[in-house]
Design an enzyme around this catalytic site. Structure first.
Site, PDB file in Angstrom:
ATOM      1  N   ARG A 239     -34.783  68.581   3.854  1.00 29.32           N
ATOM      2  CA  ARG A 239     -33.583  67.854   3.414  1.00 29.32           C
ATOM      3  C   ARG A 239     -32.438  68.842   3.140  1.00 29.32           C
ATOM      4  O   ARG A 239     -32.626  70.067   3.238  1.00 29.32           O
ATOM      5  CB  ARG A 239     -33.873  67.045   2.154  1.00 29.32           C
ATOM      6  CG  ARG A 239     -34.213  67.917   0.966  1.00 29.32           C
ATOM      7  CD  ARG A 239     -34.544  67.088  -0.255  1.00 29.32           C
ATOM      8  NE  ARG A 239     -34.274  67.854  -1.471  1.00 29.32           N
ATOM      9  CZ  ARG A 239     -34.552  67.458  -2.696  1.00 29.32           C
ATOM     10  NH1 ARG A 239     -35.131  66.291  -2.882  1.00 29.32           N
ATOM     11  NH2 ARG A 239     -34.256  68.191  -3.742  1.00 29.32           N
ATOM     12  N   GLY A 240     -31.308  68.299   2.791  1.00 28.78           N
ATOM     13  CA  GLY A 240     -30.180  69.106   2.308  1.00 28.78           C
ATOM     14  C   GLY A 240     -29.782  70.222   3.273  1.00 28.78           C
ATOM     15  O   GLY A 240     -29.733  70.049   4.492  1.00 28.78           O
ATOM     16  N   ILE A 241     -29.535  71.369   2.685  1.00 30.61           N
ATOM     17  CA  ILE A 241     -29.037  72.517   3.462  1.00 30.61           C
ATOM     18  C   ILE A 241     -30.085  72.947   4.497  1.00 30.61           C
ATOM     19  O   ILE A 241     -29.748  73.255   5.647  1.00 30.61           O
ATOM     20  CB  ILE A 241     -28.672  73.670   2.502  1.00 30.61           C
ATOM     21  CG1 ILE A 241     -27.476  73.255   1.612  1.00 30.61           C
ATOM     22  CG2 ILE A 241     -28.343  74.943   3.270  1.00 30.61           C
ATOM     23  CD1 ILE A 241     -27.126  74.226   0.487  1.00 30.61           C
ATOM     24  N   ASP A 260     -42.042  73.050   4.464  1.00 27.01           N
ATOM     25  CA  ASP A 260     -41.729  72.488   3.138  1.00 27.01           C
ATOM     26  C   ASP A 260     -43.026  72.188   2.409  1.00 27.01           C
ATOM     27  O   ASP A 260     -44.120  72.284   2.996  1.00 27.01           O
ATOM     28  CB  ASP A 260     -40.839  71.224   3.262  1.00 27.01           C
ATOM     29  CG  ASP A 260     -39.827  71.153   2.115  1.00 27.01           C
ATOM     30  OD1 ASP A 260     -40.265  71.175   0.946  1.00 27.01           O
ATOM     31  OD2 ASP A 260     -38.610  71.092   2.375  1.00 27.01           O
ATOM     32  N   ASN A 310     -34.560  79.494   2.810  1.00 21.92           N
ATOM     33  CA  ASN A 310     -33.649  78.511   2.199  1.00 21.92           C
ATOM     34  C   ASN A 310     -34.248  77.806   0.986  1.00 21.92           C
ATOM     35  O   ASN A 310     -33.512  77.401   0.090  1.00 21.92           O
ATOM     36  CB  ASN A 310     -33.258  77.476   3.268  1.00 21.92           C
ATOM     37  CG  ASN A 310     -32.675  76.234   2.648  1.00 21.92           C
ATOM     38  OD1 ASN A 310     -31.525  76.232   2.211  1.00 21.92           O
ATOM     39  ND2 ASN A 310     -33.474  75.171   2.552  1.00 21.92           N
ATOM     40  N   ALA A 311     -35.588  77.654   0.943  1.00 25.64           N
ATOM     41  CA  ALA A 311     -36.216  76.874  -0.136  1.00 25.64           C
ATOM     42  C   ALA A 311     -35.744  77.413  -1.481  1.00 25.64           C
ATOM     43  O   ALA A 311     -35.687  78.626  -1.691  1.00 25.64           O
ATOM     44  CB  ALA A 311     -37.734  76.960  -0.036  1.00 25.64           C
ATOM     45  N   LEU A 319     -31.328  79.617 -22.519  1.00 25.52           N
ATOM     46  CA  LEU A 319     -32.408  80.609 -22.590  1.00 25.52           C
ATOM     47  C   LEU A 319     -33.384  80.359 -23.742  1.00 25.52           C
ATOM     48  O   LEU A 319     -34.599  80.395 -23.560  1.00 25.52           O
ATOM     49  CB  LEU A 319     -31.790  82.011 -22.679  1.00 25.52           C
ATOM     50  CG  LEU A 319     -32.738  83.190 -22.595  1.00 25.52           C
ATOM     51  CD1 LEU A 319     -33.597  83.140 -21.338  1.00 25.52           C
ATOM     52  CD2 LEU A 319     -31.943  84.499 -22.627  1.00 25.52           C
ATOM     53  N   TYR A 375     -32.209  80.885 -12.781  1.00 24.00           N
ATOM     54  CA  TYR A 375     -31.694  80.704 -11.409  1.00 24.00           C
ATOM     55  C   TYR A 375     -30.738  81.846 -11.038  1.00 24.00           C
ATOM     56  O   TYR A 375     -30.825  82.426  -9.961  1.00 24.00           O
ATOM     57  CB  TYR A 375     -30.986  79.350 -11.349  1.00 24.00           C
ATOM     58  CG  TYR A 375     -30.481  78.927  -9.982  1.00 24.00           C
ATOM     59  CD1 TYR A 375     -31.376  78.522  -8.982  1.00 24.00           C
ATOM     60  CD2 TYR A 375     -29.122  78.882  -9.711  1.00 24.00           C
ATOM     61  CE1 TYR A 375     -30.906  78.094  -7.741  1.00 24.00           C
ATOM     62  CE2 TYR A 375     -28.636  78.453  -8.479  1.00 24.00           C
ATOM     63  CZ  TYR A 375     -29.541  78.059  -7.498  1.00 24.00           C
ATOM     64  OH  TYR A 375     -29.070  77.626  -6.273  1.00 24.00           O
ATOM     65  N   THR A 409     -25.023  67.914  -1.685  1.00 22.51           N
ATOM     66  CA  THR A 409     -26.440  67.642  -1.381  1.00 22.51           C
ATOM     67  C   THR A 409     -27.017  66.788  -2.513  1.00 22.51           C
ATOM     68  O   THR A 409     -26.331  66.511  -3.507  1.00 22.51           O
ATOM     69  CB  THR A 409     -27.278  68.945  -1.322  1.00 22.51           C
ATOM     70  OG1 THR A 409     -27.231  69.565  -2.610  1.00 22.51           O
ATOM     71  CG2 THR A 409     -26.778  69.901  -0.264  1.00 22.51           C
TER      72      THR A 409
END
Ligand code: NAD
Length: 468
Positions: A239-241, A260, A310-311, A319, A375, A409
């Site tokens: 999906r998405g990008i 995936d 890409n995943a 935090l 991230y 997305t």
């Protein structure tokens, strides 16, 4: 997710309302439509500082294009480029110019010190208002790290500030501005980047600097199917990008292995079926994953040419509130898995000559983001990985990263509306990008003629105000 504001603001009523309220008025971006579409059309003006060497390559590429080429007649070196076969018509800049240009290209590689920056002003001052909507500005300089004289390094570094500011000015019309920093002698490596940055494929890329090194000999590529004969692995392709990357690489001729997690297999099959790709169920954080991927490659193909990591996942929390598994998963999927997969593919010598590795970072990895320490850490680590690996890869292999900004997305559709609207508008083009914008940039990295493009992190973010 559709951008209703973009549609509204391009109606007569919307235009008036935006103007009177002082709201942003994004212009719809023209994107790539057909495989045989010329990379650029309309009138293109080129110019150069004295002693510049890239201009003759630029002239040759554009002479063979569908564009009508003009050169700024005040510049000496253009006479040389005219002799080398480009069909540019001379255009004096000291008179009223009565045409609109789809692109302005300036070769500043000949600059020796900061006084030469005046040539940049002399070229763009009379022409920038003549840039058409969805236009392109491309400036070519010498990579400052290759300049011995500080005054020369300063002049070429200065181009970055110039291009980033021009991008902010022309973005209102849906236009972009980008800088190519060449190593001395890398002129032959320019073509694929010139084509990309002048074409609708780079619609959402602005204010970016790409370093072009001498690299291995650039292979001429088939403009309609540049990736014919290549095998590509795309992780997170359901999906998405990732889906768009798979479709775009297939459009350009590659055979795609889409990977995936097992629960995404139904969606992955839907992406793979029309492009005749192979679907692989795999969790890339599984310790057996690198070997499983290598086995899959060996079972279906002799080797692999393009590896697209890409995943990715987000697990946002400030935090102090972040559970340990949020941290661990985010680092594992977005960063560690990529290293381990590459290591295995290279160890088993499955990555072929002139192979390409592309990683996905994020503007959060550059600027940091509230609630995304995990991230941003992972996506910044991706940049470190790419830059270090770029010095080690051999056999014509390159490794680069894309740092997307706000892309429409499912991930961004799930954001609260205020954050989503801010993300969409806080960039020079005042709109979000589409998955295909990331995919097109990846296809440019993957092009066999992009041998000199190695170790770069190009943002596909419409020149987001976030980050540098
Ligand atoms: P998405 O969530 O729509 O797709 C990510 C895909 O990765 C999904 O199909 C998912 O199943 C797969 N995946 C997740 N964990 C996996 C695992 N362990 N093994 C195998 N596959 C796994 O995300 P997207 O918006 O399409 O983003 C794609 C990439 O771009 C990600 O790396 C993301 O961090 C990055 N990115 C996206 C944006 C944006 O605005 N959408 C911005 C910056 C960066």
């Amino acid at each position: 997710m559709s951008d209703r504001y973009l549609k509204f603001v391009n109606t007569p009523l919307g235009k008036t309302a935006a103007q009177s309220l002082g709201l942003p008025a994004p212009v719809p971006l023209k994107r790539w439509k057909r495989a045989d579409q010329p990379f650029i059309e309309g009138d293109v003006l080129i110019g150069a500082a004295n002693g510049s060497k890239a201009i003759s390559t630029v002239g040759k590429v554009l002479s063979a294009s569908a564009a009508k080429l003009f050169h700024a007649s005040t510049v000496d070196t253009l006479n040389d480029s005219s002799k080398s076969g480009n069909k540019a018509e001379a255009l004096p800049l000291n008179v009223d110019i009565d045409r609109k240009f789809s692109a302005l290209v300036f070769d500043a590689t000949g600059m020796k010190d900061t006084t030469d920056l005046k040539a940049v002003y002399d070229f763009f001052h009379p022409t920038i208002r003549k840039l058409a909507g969805n236009g392109r500005v491309v400036v070519i300089g010498q990579d400052p790290t290759t300049c011995r004289q500080p005054a020369k390094a300063a002049a070429h570094q200065a181009l970055e500030g110039f291009v980033r500011s021009v991008g902010k000015e022309v973005g209102k019309k849906g236009s972009t501005a980008n800088l190519l920093w060449m190593a001395p002698g890398a002129e032959q490596q320019l073509e694929s980047s010139i084509r990309f940055f002048l074409s609708p494929r780079s619609a959402y890329v602005s204010g970016q600097v790409t370093r072009i090194s001498k690299g291995a000999t650039a292979h001429a590529s088939n403009p309609v199917a540049p990736l014919a004969g290549k095998v590509a692995l795309v992780t997170g392709a359901s999906r998405g990008i990732g889906a768009s990357i798979a479709e775009t690489l297939s459009r350009d001729g590659a055979t795609v292995i889409g990977l995936d997690i097992p629960p995404a297999m139904e969606d992955l099959q839907k992406v793979m079926a029309p492009i005749k790709g192979k679907a692989m169920a795999c969790d890339i954080t599984d310790e057996k994953a690198p070997k499983q991927i290598a086995d899959f490659v060996k079972e279906h193909f002799e080797g692999i040419d393009l590896v697209i990591h890409n995943a990715g996942i987000t697990r946002d929390k400030t935090l102090g509130n972040m559970p340990e598994h949020f941290w661990d998963m985010t680092i594992a999927v977005n960063l560690t898995a990529e290293e381990l997969i590459d290591e295995e593919l290279m160890h088993q010598e499955l990555l072929r000559e002139n192979g390409r590795i592309v990683c996905i970072s994020s503007i959060s990895g550059i600027a940091g983001n509230f609630g995304q320490t995990n991230y941003s850490t992972a996506k910044c680590g991706v940049i470190g990985y790419v830059e270090a690996m770029a010095k080690q890869v051999k056999n014509g292999v390159t490794i680069n990263a894309i740092a997307p900004g706000f892309i429409e997305t499912q991930m961004t559709a799930a954001m609260p509306i205020t954050i989503r609207e801010a993300g969409r508008r806080m960039n020079s083009l005042s709109q979000g990008g589409l998955p295909v914008d990331v995919a097109e940039a990846i296809a440019w990295y993957c092009n066999p003629a992009s041998n000199g493009v190695n170790g770069n992190v190009v943002r596909v973010c419409g020149q987001s105000l976030i980050g540098k």
